[in-house]
Design a protein around this motif. Structure first.
Motif, PDB file in Angstrom:
ATOM      1  N   MET A 125     -15.408  -1.647   1.964  1.00  0.00           N
ATOM      2  CA  MET A 125     -15.299  -1.438   0.513  1.00  0.00           C
ATOM      3  C   MET A 125     -15.217  -2.797  -0.182  1.00  0.00           C
ATOM      4  O   MET A 125     -14.576  -3.720   0.338  1.00  0.00           O
ATOM      5  CB  MET A 125     -14.062  -0.591   0.198  1.00  0.00           C
ATOM      6  N   ASP A 126     -15.860  -2.847  -1.309  1.00  0.00           N
ATOM      7  CA  ASP A 126     -15.818  -4.028  -2.168  1.00  0.00           C
ATOM      8  C   ASP A 126     -14.354  -4.520  -2.333  1.00  0.00           C
ATOM      9  O   ASP A 126     -13.458  -3.725  -2.591  1.00  0.00           O
ATOM     10  CB  ASP A 126     -16.393  -3.547  -3.518  1.00  0.00           C
ATOM     11  N   GLN A 127     -14.139  -5.840  -2.144  1.00  0.00           N
ATOM     12  CA  GLN A 127     -12.780  -6.386  -2.138  1.00  0.00           C
ATOM     13  C   GLN A 127     -12.024  -6.102  -3.442  1.00  0.00           C
ATOM     14  O   GLN A 127     -10.847  -5.733  -3.432  1.00  0.00           O
ATOM     15  CB  GLN A 127     -12.859  -7.901  -1.868  1.00  0.00           C
ATOM     16  N   LYS A 128     -12.743  -6.236  -4.562  1.00  0.00           N
ATOM     17  CA  LYS A 128     -12.106  -6.023  -5.870  1.00  0.00           C
ATOM     18  C   LYS A 128     -11.601  -4.570  -5.970  1.00  0.00           C
ATOM     19  O   LYS A 128     -10.481  -4.295  -6.403  1.00  0.00           O
ATOM     20  CB  LYS A 128     -13.157  -6.320  -6.961  1.00  0.00           C
ATOM     21  N   LEU A 129     -12.451  -3.687  -5.514  1.00  0.00           N
ATOM     22  CA  LEU A 129     -12.127  -2.259  -5.570  1.00  0.00           C
ATOM     23  C   LEU A 129     -10.929  -1.945  -4.665  1.00  0.00           C
ATOM     24  O   LEU A 129     -10.011  -1.205  -5.036  1.00  0.00           O
ATOM     25  CB  LEU A 129     -13.360  -1.478  -5.088  1.00  0.00           C
ATOM     26  N   LEU A 130     -10.947  -2.566  -3.499  1.00  0.00           N
ATOM     27  CA  LEU A 130      -9.869  -2.342  -2.532  1.00  0.00           C
ATOM     28  C   LEU A 130      -8.534  -2.829  -3.104  1.00  0.00           C
ATOM     29  O   LEU A 130      -7.503  -2.155  -2.981  1.00  0.00           O
ATOM     30  CB  LEU A 130     -10.197  -3.075  -1.223  1.00  0.00           C
ATOM     31  N   GLU A 131      -8.564  -3.973  -3.759  1.00  0.00           N
ATOM     32  CA  GLU A 131      -7.331  -4.505  -4.365  1.00  0.00           C
ATOM     33  C   GLU A 131      -6.820  -3.542  -5.429  1.00  0.00           C
ATOM     34  O   GLU A 131      -5.623  -3.265  -5.520  1.00  0.00           O
ATOM     35  CB  GLU A 131      -7.576  -5.901  -4.982  1.00  0.00           C
ATOM     36  N   GLU A 132      -7.748  -3.033  -6.227  1.00  0.00           N
ATOM     37  CA  GLU A 132      -7.361  -2.071  -7.283  1.00  0.00           C
ATOM     38  C   GLU A 132      -6.708  -0.840  -6.651  1.00  0.00           C
ATOM     39  O   GLU A 132      -5.674  -0.354  -7.098  1.00  0.00           O
ATOM     40  CB  GLU A 132      -8.611  -1.677  -8.096  1.00  0.00           C
ATOM     41  N   LEU A 133      -7.324  -0.365  -5.551  1.00  0.00           N
ATOM     42  CA  LEU A 133      -6.814   0.831  -4.863  1.00  0.00           C
ATOM     43  C   LEU A 133      -5.403   0.573  -4.346  1.00  0.00           C
ATOM     44  O   LEU A 133      -4.491   1.402  -4.524  1.00  0.00           O
ATOM     45  CB  LEU A 133      -7.768   1.178  -3.711  1.00  0.00           C
ATOM     46  N   LYS A 134      -5.207  -0.583  -3.731  1.00  0.00           N
ATOM     47  CA  LYS A 134      -3.889  -0.898  -3.159  1.00  0.00           C
ATOM     48  C   LYS A 134      -2.812  -0.914  -4.237  1.00  0.00           C
ATOM     49  O   LYS A 134      -1.670  -0.504  -4.005  1.00  0.00           O
ATOM     50  CB  LYS A 134      -3.933  -2.250  -2.437  1.00  0.00           C
ATOM     51  N   LYS A 135      -3.198  -1.381  -5.436  1.00  0.00           N
ATOM     52  CA  LYS A 135      -2.211  -1.485  -6.528  1.00  0.00           C
ATOM     53  C   LYS A 135      -1.735  -0.111  -6.999  1.00  0.00           C
ATOM     54  O   LYS A 135      -0.601   0.058  -7.414  1.00  0.00           O
ATOM     55  CB  LYS A 135      -2.852  -2.220  -7.713  1.00  0.00           C
ATOM     56  N   ILE A 136      -2.617   0.888  -6.942  1.00  0.00           N
ATOM     57  CA  ILE A 136      -2.244   2.175  -7.554  1.00  0.00           C
ATOM     58  C   ILE A 136      -1.640   3.163  -6.550  1.00  0.00           C
ATOM     59  O   ILE A 136      -1.177   4.228  -6.926  1.00  0.00           O
ATOM     60  CB  ILE A 136      -3.464   2.848  -8.244  1.00  0.00           C
ATOM     61  N   ILE A 137      -1.670   2.809  -5.251  1.00  0.00           N
ATOM     62  CA  ILE A 137      -1.200   3.756  -4.230  1.00  0.00           C
ATOM     63  C   ILE A 137       0.180   3.347  -3.706  1.00  0.00           C
ATOM     64  O   ILE A 137       0.370   2.208  -3.257  1.00  0.00           O
ATOM     65  CB  ILE A 137      -2.219   3.846  -3.059  1.00  0.00           C
ATOM     66  N   GLY A 138       1.138   4.294  -3.736  1.00  0.00           N
ATOM     67  CA  GLY A 138       2.482   4.023  -3.218  1.00  0.00           C
ATOM     68  C   GLY A 138       2.527   4.121  -1.703  1.00  0.00           C
ATOM     69  O   GLY A 138       3.358   3.512  -1.050  1.00  0.00           O
ATOM     70  N   GLY A 139       1.633   4.926  -1.123  1.00  0.00           N
ATOM     71  CA  GLY A 139       1.575   5.082   0.343  1.00  0.00           C
ATOM     72  C   GLY A 139       0.809   3.940   0.978  1.00  0.00           C
ATOM     73  O   GLY A 139       0.839   2.811   0.485  1.00  0.00           O
ATOM     74  N   ASP A 140       0.099   4.216   2.064  1.00  0.00           N
ATOM     75  CA  ASP A 140      -0.565   3.145   2.821  1.00  0.00           C
ATOM     76  C   ASP A 140      -2.076   3.185   2.596  1.00  0.00           C
ATOM     77  O   ASP A 140      -2.690   4.251   2.618  1.00  0.00           O
ATOM     78  CB  ASP A 140      -0.304   3.312   4.320  1.00  0.00           C
ATOM     79  N   VAL A 141      -2.642   1.984   2.439  1.00  0.00           N
ATOM     80  CA  VAL A 141      -4.104   1.859   2.326  1.00  0.00           C
ATOM     81  C   VAL A 141      -4.540   1.013   3.518  1.00  0.00           C
ATOM     82  O   VAL A 141      -4.146  -0.147   3.632  1.00  0.00           O
ATOM     83  CB  VAL A 141      -4.493   1.181   1.000  1.00  0.00           C
ATOM     84  N   VAL A 142      -5.339   1.594   4.424  1.00  0.00           N
ATOM     85  CA  VAL A 142      -5.591   0.939   5.702  1.00  0.00           C
ATOM     86  C   VAL A 142      -7.085   0.743   5.915  1.00  0.00           C
ATOM     87  O   VAL A 142      -7.882   1.664   5.708  1.00  0.00           O
ATOM     88  CB  VAL A 142      -5.007   1.806   6.849  1.00  0.00           C
ATOM     89  N   THR A 143      -7.446  -0.469   6.350  1.00  0.00           N
ATOM     90  CA  THR A 143      -8.879  -0.734   6.585  1.00  0.00           C
ATOM     91  C   THR A 143      -9.121  -1.441   7.920  1.00  0.00           C
ATOM     92  O   THR A 143     -10.206  -1.953   8.154  1.00  0.00           O
ATOM     93  CB  THR A 143      -9.481  -1.607   5.464  1.00  0.00           C
ATOM     94  N   ASP A 144      -8.092  -1.507   8.789  1.00  0.00           N
ATOM     95  CA  ASP A 144      -8.339  -2.220  10.058  1.00  0.00           C
ATOM     96  C   ASP A 144      -9.325  -1.430  10.912  1.00  0.00           C
ATOM     97  O   ASP A 144      -9.405  -0.198  10.825  1.00  0.00           O
ATOM     98  CB  ASP A 144      -7.030  -2.475  10.807  1.00  0.00           C
TER      99      ASP A 144
END
Ligand SMILES: Cc1cc2nc3c(=O)[nH]c(=O)nc-3n(C[C@H](O)[C@H](O)[C@H](O)COP(=O)(O)OP(=O)(O)OC[C@H]3O[C@@H](n4cnc5c(N)ncnc54)[C@H](O)[C@@H]3O)c2cc1C
Length: 551
Positions: free
Chosen positions: A1-20
């Motif tokens: 996923m586009d880095q900018k988009l991923l950063e935005e996603l991480k900011k709005i989610i209280g749970g875990d956002v995982v891409t490993d």
């Protein structure tokens, strides 16, 4: 996923956002024969996270049209329903609070494992009778959204019969509750000026205007998970309208399921089983005719290949029964062992007929009657009572799991794994289907199923790397599903459409009904953000391009 988009996603989610990489690979699979790598796995913490995810996709969809949301519970889907390319919402981690039981109603979240759910219900001596054979592996999200069924569905029907309420996040990012409405309640909903009001108005109109065609399309079989169940929503006679029936089995394509209520049934105190070994399928139709009027709780079957497998891996099977259980299971299967080791033919088919009642005399009477009635067909018959049934159930329930684990270099390939026909057609249809498979020697297979419902699980074992195998999968599917559609059956009784069967819905239902499915999807999910490619707009080429390349 586009880095900018991923950063935005991480900011709005209280749970875990995982891409490993290893998590992405893990979530590229369910129990199907497909492989689709997602971009991100989100483990949402609460309802706010789910709403935020929908808002996030809506906001960015124009710039990133490939964005979508695919819900997942335990990931045991056999159709590819729980995998997709964009964001996977994994409910198992946080949406797993202990179910609440109030009288005969259980309230549960999607991430609760069925095995934990059942522990709670059994405390009250009640049970959800439509649990699947994967009861030890799957979770409640999958049960609701696949319309799961199992060994007791013959008597109790499927999940759809037990759902009383569903709390959903829809494509506008808001939470709504659905339940059966009477006329007055429906009128009120339709008068609302919001998204929910629009959905009720549009679905009411769609069903009303196509009522006859929709009712005619309802598959004439006892179990069905194919398509959207439009025929179950509007009960004209009683003037009720129930959209939970539409979400049930929709594989997360219409909204995200947060919580639901299920009705439970009391457990019957006594049970008794007849095990019938048949040398051929010649009298199967007549035996079915004798069994069904006695109203068994379940009526299951497995073939000689399944039995052979069970005998071959007997110690592993039987260790689940403990040392004493192992010995008694050994004795129970002794005749089969003798045939196996002396090179004689194993019975072609084993039937398991299970009766349950609060009155033990009723069971004895039914077992006696059935023995008498099937005598003219000369089967070998055993009876199991007082807990002895467990060893037979083990073979039936564990056969698919054994196949998955045991055979080296070959893997289970579910693609014609779940068709349903009326029981009176079994004797005619089953040989036609197995004849198709026999033309392909590279496909080893077992047949097990819910014979009382006419629902069969044929799961070939294949070397998925073999190009002949990959070429034959759509060819065999085409041939088999043509037969099933000709006999007015369903292409899936339990396991649902997913990647593998969505392309065959038109064969089963015809273009008019498929068009109504597409309109339904559009009403709920106009931007196609929920689990795209499932239930509507399936693509066989996409499916074949995503067959697993290894295991
Ligand atoms: C060994 C084995 C035996 C099986 N036997 C049976 C059987 O007897 N009967 C039967 O019916 N099935 C059977 N299955 C298939 C499968 O186990 C069931 O359908 C099960 O109910 C799926 O549950 P899950 O939690 O693993 O769902 P998942 O695989 O996670 O998801 C299933 C579907 O539900 C959707 N979904 C999940 N959570 C949500 C949510 N919160 N909101 C919206 N949609 C959601 C997913 O997108 C997916 O489309 C079997 C599978 C295996 C591996």
């Amino acid at each position: 996923m586009d880095q900018k988009l991923l950063e935005e996603l991480k900011k709005i989610i209280g749970g875990d956002v995982v891409t490993d990489e290893s998590t992405l690979v893990e979530y590229s699979h369910d129990a199907s024969l497909f492989e689709v790598k997602p971009q991100v796995i989100v483990f949402p913490k609460d309802e706010e996270d789910i709403k935020a995810l929908v808002r996030f996709v809506n906001k960015n969809k124009t710039e990133y049209p490939e964005l979508s949301l695919t819900p997942r519970a335990a990931g045991t889907d056999m159709s590819g329903g729980a995998i997709n390319e964009s964001i996977i919402i994994a409910f198992g981690k946080y949406f797993n609070h202990t179910p609440k039981i109030n009288g005969n109603i259980a309230t549960t979240e999607p991430g609760v494992f069925y095995r934990d759910f059942e522990l709670k219900t059994l405390e009250k001596n009640i049970i959800f009778p439509s649990y699947p054979a994967s009861k030890g592996l799957c979770a409640m999200g999958g049960i609701f959204n696949n319309n799961s069924g199992g060994e007791k569905s013959l008597q109790y029907g499927k999940t759809e019969r037990y759902i009383r309420r569903m709390k959903m996040v829809l494509s506008d990012g808001k939470i709504y509750e659905f339940k059966k409405l009477n006329k007055e309640e429906l009128d009120k909903k339709m008068a609302q000026k919001n998204f929910e009001g629009k959905i009720y108005r549009k679905m009411h109109r769609l069903i009303n205007e196509n009522y006859e065609a929709i009712m005619r399309a309802k598959p004439d079989v006892t179990k069905n998970s194919a398509g959207y169940f439009l025929w179950n929503i509007y009960d004209k006679e009683n003037e009720t309208f129930d959209l939970t029936q539409l979400f049930t089995g929709a594989q997360g394509t219409l909204g995200l399921f947060l919580e639901g209520d299920l009705e439970l049934v009391p457990i019957k105190e006594h049970r008794g089983m007849l095990i019938v070994y048949l040398k051929s399928n010649a009298y199967l139709g007549r035996i079915i005719d004798e069994v069904l009027p006695l109203n068994p709780e379940s009526f299951e079957s497995y073939d000689d290949n399944t039995l052979m497998l069970a005998l071959k891996y007997f110690p592993e099977f039987a260790k689940q029964l403990g040392p004493l259980g192992m010995i008694s299971a050994g004795l129970a299967f002794l005749p089969a062992f003798i045939s196996f080791f002396t090179g004689k033919r194993l019975p072609k088919l084993v039937l398991q007929i299970d009766f349950a009642s609060d009155n033990p005399d009723e069971i004895d009477e039914k077992l006696r009657t059935l023995r008498e009635k099937i005598k003219p067909y000369h089967p070998f018959v055993q009876t199991a009572e007082g807990g002895e049934e467990k060893k037979y159930w083990l073979v039936r329930r564990e056969s698919f799991n054994l196949l998955r684990k045991k055979i080296r270099n070959k893997h289970t390939a579910p693609f014609i794994d779940d068709f349903v026909i009326k029981p009176e057609h079994i004797a005619e249809v089953l040989p036609k289907v197995t004849d198709i498979l026999k033309k392909h020697p590279e496909f080893m297979y077992t047949v097990a199923g819910h014979v009382g419902d006419g629902n069969f699980h044929i799961i070939p074992l294949v070397d998925i790397k073999n190009p002949e195998v990959r070429k034959a999968i759509p060819e065999i599917s085409d041939e088999v599903y043509k037969i099933i559609s000709k006999y007015k059956g369903s292409i899936t009784g339990e396991h649902n459409d997913g990647i593998i069967r969505t392309p065959y819905l038109e064969e089963m239902y015809g273009p008019k009904i498929v068009k109504l499915f597409e309109e339904t999807k559009k009403i709920f999910d106009p931007e196609n953000i929920f689990n795209p490619g499932k239930k509507v707009h399936g693509n066989l080429k996409y499916a074949m391009d995503h067959l697993r390349t290894n295991w």
